[in-house]
Design a protein around this motif. Sequence first.
Motif, PDB file in Angstrom:
ATOM      1  N   GLN A   1     -13.820   3.755  -2.781  1.00  0.00           N
ATOM      2  CA  GLN A   1     -12.451   3.949  -2.278  1.00  0.00           C
ATOM      3  C   GLN A   1     -12.278   3.135  -1.008  1.00  0.00           C
ATOM      4  OE1 GLN A   1     -10.951   7.802  -0.464  1.00  0.00           O
ATOM      5  NE2 GLN A   1      -9.726   7.807  -2.337  1.00  0.00           N
TER       6      GLN A   1
ATOM      7  N   THR B   1      -6.413   1.045   2.413  1.00  0.00           N
ATOM      8  CA  THR B   1      -5.330   0.751   1.480  1.00  0.00           C
ATOM      9  C   THR B   1      -4.979   1.915   0.561  1.00  0.00           C
ATOM     10  OG1 THR B   1      -6.879  -0.178  -0.140  1.00  0.00           O
ATOM     11  CG2 THR B   1      -5.919  -1.698   1.465  1.00  0.00           C
ATOM     12  N   GLU B   2      -5.923   2.853   0.362  1.00  0.00           N
ATOM     13  CA  GLU B   2      -5.675   3.949  -0.566  1.00  0.00           C
ATOM     14  C   GLU B   2      -5.352   5.270   0.123  1.00  0.00           C
ATOM     15  OE1 GLU B   2      -8.425   4.124  -3.985  1.00  0.00           O
ATOM     16  OE2 GLU B   2      -9.353   2.316  -3.154  1.00  0.00           O
TER      17      GLU B   2
ATOM     18  N   ASP C   1     -11.351  12.713  -4.813  1.00  0.00           N
ATOM     19  CA  ASP C   1     -10.581  11.782  -3.978  1.00  0.00           C
ATOM     20  C   ASP C   1     -10.807  12.022  -2.484  1.00  0.00           C
ATOM     21  OD1 ASP C   1      -8.388   9.700  -3.833  1.00  0.00           O
ATOM     22  OD2 ASP C   1      -7.435  11.316  -2.709  1.00  0.00           O
TER      23      ASP C   1
ATOM     24  N   THR D   1       0.804  -1.217   0.000  1.00  0.00           N
ATOM     25  CA  THR D   1       0.000   0.000   0.000  1.00  0.00           C
ATOM     26  C   THR D   1       0.836   1.266   0.000  1.00  0.00           C
ATOM     27  OG1 THR D   1      -1.679   1.223   1.205  1.00  0.00           O
ATOM     28  CG2 THR D   1      -0.157  -0.062   2.522  1.00  0.00           C
TER      29      THR D   1
END
Length: 297
Positions: free
Chosen positions: A164, A168-169, A208, A121
């Motif tokens: 999302q 992990t992001e 995002d 990650t």
Amino acid sequence: MTPYRGRFAPSPTGPLHFGSLVSALASWLDARANQGAWLVRIEDIDAPRTVPGAAEDILATLERFGMRADEPPVWQSQPAAQALYQRAFEQLQQAGLVYPCGCTRKEIADSLLQAHARNTTLAYPGTCRDGLHGKPARAWRLRVPDGDSAIVTFQDRWQGVQTQNLATEVGDFVLKRADQQWAYQLAVVMDDAQAGITHIVRGADLLDSTARQIYLQQCFGIATPAYMHVPVVVNEHGEKLSKQNGATALDPARPLAALIAAARHLGLDSGGSPPATLEDFYAAAIAAWAKKTAMNA
């Protein structure tokens, strides 16, 4: 049904430019097409980047372009807003969801570089989740869940279904910065809730951030607004048009030409001859927006 309440939330880091006008126009048209209220919030929470007089210039430009807020504008730097953020932060602390972080930017970058080399990650690696290990506290982070609970899915009115994985992001994200400034994610969630915002229309550069904001809303038991992220304006290098890369200020003497260009960027076709007045422009643009967004629904 809850009455529509939308908003435009510019940062006063300089005068209004064409990229910001696109976002302002989209949010204004959506409010008007839905017979709703349109508010303006000055997001001056990042004090080091705030330019004196920029907020007043932005408000004057919006007025000149015919976009008038339905309520007095609010500022994030106002004491009432700062107290709101502090209460929210303490609520998260009491729930055990916040922890201090002693990592510098270089340490985080080094950790991410190592993680990338291991093909794992690229989110914040959780270095300080279990303690500071002798380092002084610099920032404060929100602990995000693991596993399936970390997955946030929402329907964007322009972009479609978005998913999302916060674990992990993104990883545990900052709520209070090392310079003691409140982070954008916390402030915007509390501001929108305080104002009763039901619909958020903004640039796709903020897409995002949306999952983090929805997770924060869930932590507080706040209703999630309907989101729409419109295409951003880019420069000749494909970069988002911004004050940082040389975006020029709007010409307040020529509002109609800029508005027509902004409507064209949003894919609005009013048909017929170009409007001669702001009133003609908005009448056609509201109708075109209502038709376009109905098709996207």
